[in-house]
Design a protein around this motif. Sequence first.
Motif, PDB file in Angstrom:
ATOM      1  N   CYS A 191     -11.129  -1.072   7.065  1.00  0.00           N
ATOM      2  CA  CYS A 191     -12.221  -2.368   7.849  1.00  0.00           C
ATOM      3  C   CYS A 191     -13.102  -2.957   5.742  1.00  0.00           C
ATOM      4  O   CYS A 191     -13.932  -3.813   6.598  1.00  0.00           O
ATOM      5  CB  CYS A 191     -13.955  -1.495   8.194  1.00  0.00           C
ATOM      6  N   LEU A 192     -13.597  -1.543   5.219  1.00  0.00           N
ATOM      7  CA  LEU A 192     -14.486  -2.213   4.236  1.00  0.00           C
ATOM      8  C   LEU A 192     -13.244  -3.031   3.370  1.00  0.00           C
ATOM      9  O   LEU A 192     -13.309  -4.519   2.524  1.00  0.00           O
ATOM     10  CB  LEU A 192     -14.326  -0.430   3.448  1.00  0.00           C
ATOM     11  N   GLN A 193     -12.120  -2.738   3.345  1.00  0.00           N
ATOM     12  CA  GLN A 193     -11.104  -4.241   2.795  1.00  0.00           C
ATOM     13  C   GLN A 193     -11.188  -5.918   3.187  1.00  0.00           C
ATOM     14  O   GLN A 193     -10.826  -7.041   3.112  1.00  0.00           O
ATOM     15  CB  GLN A 193      -9.976  -3.589   2.780  1.00  0.00           C
ATOM     16  N   HIS A 194     -12.124  -5.434   4.294  1.00  0.00           N
ATOM     17  CA  HIS A 194     -11.859  -7.027   5.267  1.00  0.00           C
ATOM     18  C   HIS A 194     -13.434  -6.866   5.328  1.00  0.00           C
ATOM     19  O   HIS A 194     -14.362  -7.719   6.420  1.00  0.00           O
ATOM     20  CB  HIS A 194     -11.717  -6.507   7.016  1.00  0.00           C
ATOM     21  N   GLY A 195     -14.421  -6.441   4.553  1.00  0.00           N
ATOM     22  CA  GLY A 195     -15.688  -7.174   4.542  1.00  0.00           C
ATOM     23  C   GLY A 195     -16.497  -6.298   5.388  1.00  0.00           C
ATOM     24  O   GLY A 195     -17.869  -6.476   5.508  1.00  0.00           O
ATOM     25  N   VAL A 196     -16.856  -4.931   5.983  1.00  0.00           N
ATOM     26  CA  VAL A 196     -17.220  -4.643   7.277  1.00  0.00           C
ATOM     27  C   VAL A 196     -17.395  -3.201   6.595  1.00  0.00           C
ATOM     28  O   VAL A 196     -16.278  -2.263   6.687  1.00  0.00           O
ATOM     29  CB  VAL A 196     -16.901  -4.482   8.515  1.00  0.00           C
ATOM     30  N   LEU A 197     -18.282  -2.400   7.101  1.00  0.00           N
ATOM     31  CA  LEU A 197     -18.308  -0.413   6.435  1.00  0.00           C
ATOM     32  C   LEU A 197     -18.991  -0.311   7.770  1.00  0.00           C
ATOM     33  O   LEU A 197     -19.799  -0.385   8.419  1.00  0.00           O
ATOM     34  CB  LEU A 197     -20.060  -0.619   5.072  1.00  0.00           C
TER      35      LEU A 197
ATOM     36  N   THR B 194     -17.552  -9.997  13.525  1.00  0.00           N
ATOM     37  CA  THR B 194     -17.018 -10.378  12.788  1.00  0.00           C
ATOM     38  C   THR B 194     -16.579  -8.279  12.483  1.00  0.00           C
ATOM     39  O   THR B 194     -15.103  -7.791  12.395  1.00  0.00           O
ATOM     40  CB  THR B 194     -17.882 -10.222  10.722  1.00  0.00           C
ATOM     41  N   ILE B 195     -17.515  -7.557  12.914  1.00  0.00           N
ATOM     42  CA  ILE B 195     -17.137  -6.454  12.883  1.00  0.00           C
ATOM     43  C   ILE B 195     -16.370  -6.443  14.524  1.00  0.00           C
ATOM     44  O   ILE B 195     -15.453  -5.458  14.036  1.00  0.00           O
ATOM     45  CB  ILE B 195     -18.290  -5.759  13.526  1.00  0.00           C
ATOM     46  N   CYS B 196     -16.443  -6.525  15.308  1.00  0.00           N
ATOM     47  CA  CYS B 196     -15.695  -6.451  16.393  1.00  0.00           C
ATOM     48  C   CYS B 196     -14.034  -7.302  16.275  1.00  0.00           C
ATOM     49  O   CYS B 196     -12.733  -6.613  16.541  1.00  0.00           O
ATOM     50  CB  CYS B 196     -16.386  -7.091  18.091  1.00  0.00           C
ATOM     51  N   GLU B 197     -13.730  -8.545  15.082  1.00  0.00           N
ATOM     52  CA  GLU B 197     -12.781  -8.812  15.133  1.00  0.00           C
ATOM     53  C   GLU B 197     -12.065  -8.137  13.924  1.00  0.00           C
ATOM     54  O   GLU B 197     -10.918  -8.147  13.965  1.00  0.00           O
ATOM     55  CB  GLU B 197     -12.743 -10.614  14.159  1.00  0.00           C
TER      56      GLU B 197
ATOM     57  N   ILE C 143     -12.336  -4.895  13.440  1.00  0.00           N
ATOM     58  CA  ILE C 143     -11.479  -3.767  14.717  1.00  0.00           C
ATOM     59  C   ILE C 143     -10.420  -4.245  15.273  1.00  0.00           C
ATOM     60  O   ILE C 143      -9.408  -3.551  15.959  1.00  0.00           O
ATOM     61  CB  ILE C 143     -12.620  -2.943  15.350  1.00  0.00           C
ATOM     62  N   GLU C 144     -10.466  -5.544  15.917  1.00  0.00           N
ATOM     63  CA  GLU C 144      -8.999  -6.041  17.024  1.00  0.00           C
ATOM     64  C   GLU C 144      -7.958  -6.326  15.789  1.00  0.00           C
ATOM     65  O   GLU C 144      -7.096  -5.773  15.849  1.00  0.00           O
ATOM     66  CB  GLU C 144      -9.502  -6.870  17.514  1.00  0.00           C
ATOM     67  N   LYS C 145      -8.576  -6.131  14.414  1.00  0.00           N
ATOM     68  CA  LYS C 145      -7.069  -7.559  13.526  1.00  0.00           C
ATOM     69  C   LYS C 145      -6.458  -5.607  12.977  1.00  0.00           C
ATOM     70  O   LYS C 145      -5.533  -5.379  13.312  1.00  0.00           O
ATOM     71  CB  LYS C 145      -7.491  -7.345  12.617  1.00  0.00           C
ATOM     72  N   GLY C 146      -7.812  -4.614  13.118  1.00  0.00           N
ATOM     73  CA  GLY C 146      -7.334  -3.353  12.861  1.00  0.00           C
ATOM     74  C   GLY C 146      -6.071  -2.667  14.299  1.00  0.00           C
ATOM     75  O   GLY C 146      -4.506  -2.120  13.733  1.00  0.00           O
ATOM     76  N   LEU C 147      -6.867  -3.308  14.723  1.00  0.00           N
ATOM     77  CA  LEU C 147      -6.215  -2.044  16.346  1.00  0.00           C
ATOM     78  C   LEU C 147      -4.693  -2.852  15.795  1.00  0.00           C
ATOM     79  O   LEU C 147      -3.172  -2.153  16.532  1.00  0.00           O
ATOM     80  CB  LEU C 147      -6.425  -2.872  17.515  1.00  0.00           C
ATOM     81  N   ALA C 148      -4.472  -4.390  15.859  1.00  0.00           N
ATOM     82  CA  ALA C 148      -3.328  -5.394  15.934  1.00  0.00           C
ATOM     83  C   ALA C 148      -1.901  -4.914  14.966  1.00  0.00           C
ATOM     84  O   ALA C 148      -1.107  -4.956  14.823  1.00  0.00           O
ATOM     85  CB  ALA C 148      -3.188  -6.803  16.274  1.00  0.00           C
ATOM     86  N   THR C 149      -2.632  -4.127  13.653  1.00  0.00           N
ATOM     87  CA  THR C 149      -2.258  -3.844  12.196  1.00  0.00           C
ATOM     88  C   THR C 149      -1.392  -2.701  12.875  1.00  0.00           C
ATOM     89  O   THR C 149      -1.048  -1.561  11.688  1.00  0.00           O
ATOM     90  CB  THR C 149      -2.737  -4.655  11.203  1.00  0.00           C
ATOM     91  N   ASP C 150      -2.499  -1.624  13.218  1.00  0.00           N
ATOM     92  CA  ASP C 150      -2.431  -0.220  13.264  1.00  0.00           C
ATOM     93  C   ASP C 150      -2.416   0.571  11.691  1.00  0.00           C
ATOM     94  O   ASP C 150      -2.335   0.707  11.112  1.00  0.00           O
ATOM     95  CB  ASP C 150      -0.561   0.508  13.451  1.00  0.00           C
ATOM     96  N   TRP C 151      -3.992  -0.624  11.453  1.00  0.00           N
ATOM     97  CA  TRP C 151      -4.980  -0.290  10.516  1.00  0.00           C
ATOM     98  C   TRP C 151      -3.868   0.017   9.302  1.00  0.00           C
ATOM     99  O   TRP C 151      -4.331   0.247   8.462  1.00  0.00           O
ATOM    100  CB  TRP C 151      -5.107   1.308  10.400  1.00  0.00           C
ATOM    101  N   ALA C 152      -3.083  -0.810   8.811  1.00  0.00           N
ATOM    102  CA  ALA C 152      -2.043  -1.361   7.268  1.00  0.00           C
ATOM    103  C   ALA C 152      -3.305  -2.036   6.569  1.00  0.00           C
ATOM    104  O   ALA C 152      -3.817  -2.992   6.960  1.00  0.00           O
ATOM    105  CB  ALA C 152      -1.359  -2.427   7.989  1.00  0.00           C
ATOM    106  N   ALA C 153      -3.822  -1.750   5.332  1.00  0.00           N
ATOM    107  CA  ALA C 153      -4.264  -2.051   3.869  1.00  0.00           C
ATOM    108  C   ALA C 153      -3.756  -3.494   4.112  1.00  0.00           C
ATOM    109  O   ALA C 153      -2.213  -3.646   3.600  1.00  0.00           O
ATOM    110  CB  ALA C 153      -4.718  -1.258   3.128  1.00  0.00           C
ATOM    111  N   PRO C 154      -4.585  -4.450   3.871  1.00  0.00           N
ATOM    112  CA  PRO C 154      -4.417  -5.721   3.288  1.00  0.00           C
ATOM    113  C   PRO C 154      -3.765  -5.296   1.581  1.00  0.00           C
ATOM    114  O   PRO C 154      -4.346  -4.991   0.841  1.00  0.00           O
ATOM    115  CB  PRO C 154      -5.242  -6.507   3.466  1.00  0.00           C
TER     116      PRO C 154
END
Length: 181
Positions: A123-129, A152-155, A157-168
């Motif tokens: 989340c932090l790496q995607h600009g959300v704390l 943005t926060i919801c997006e 979280i959805e991106k995290g769910l889609a990628t199993d929280w893999a860091a960018p």
Amino acid sequence: MCFSKGLTGGTMALASHLPTTYFTMLLFGFSFAHFLSRTFLYRNPVACGAALTSLDLLLEENCTQARAHIAAQHRQFGQRILERYKDKIRDLRQQGTIIAVEINAGEAAHYHHSLRDCMYDFCLQHGVLLRPLGNVLYIMPSYCISDDELNTICEVIEKGLATDWAAPTQTFDFLKAKVEV
């Protein structure tokens, strides 16, 4: 009974002790004046003023509308992620403007679950704390949050769910910035 924290809108600590008559008499006998003079009953006029102002703001019409709007956005978000990621979500709960998403981590959930660090970093790496509690992500926004900010926060979280929280592989510039002294 003790009420604390939320009274001041998160600005400072304020607590109120409401002991029963039985408890008061056990501690201080029958002297109510003695009870009121005890040092554990702290008085903080600034915190009381903050609490009263916070309650006034809470009762304003635009704040009531904002809370209803946030709650509706949370309901839509919750329905959407349950439809798309039901196998990855153990539980989803909402109470008013607070929503919590418990991620199915395949093991017993607990406060210090290892998934917490992955979700926090993602989340932090995607600009959300966000500060997950173990494998539980929760959103508890201020009532003045904009639609764009909440989306943005919801997006994320959805991106995290889609990628199993893999860091960018790439981080944002604000994470690379160093403070010059």
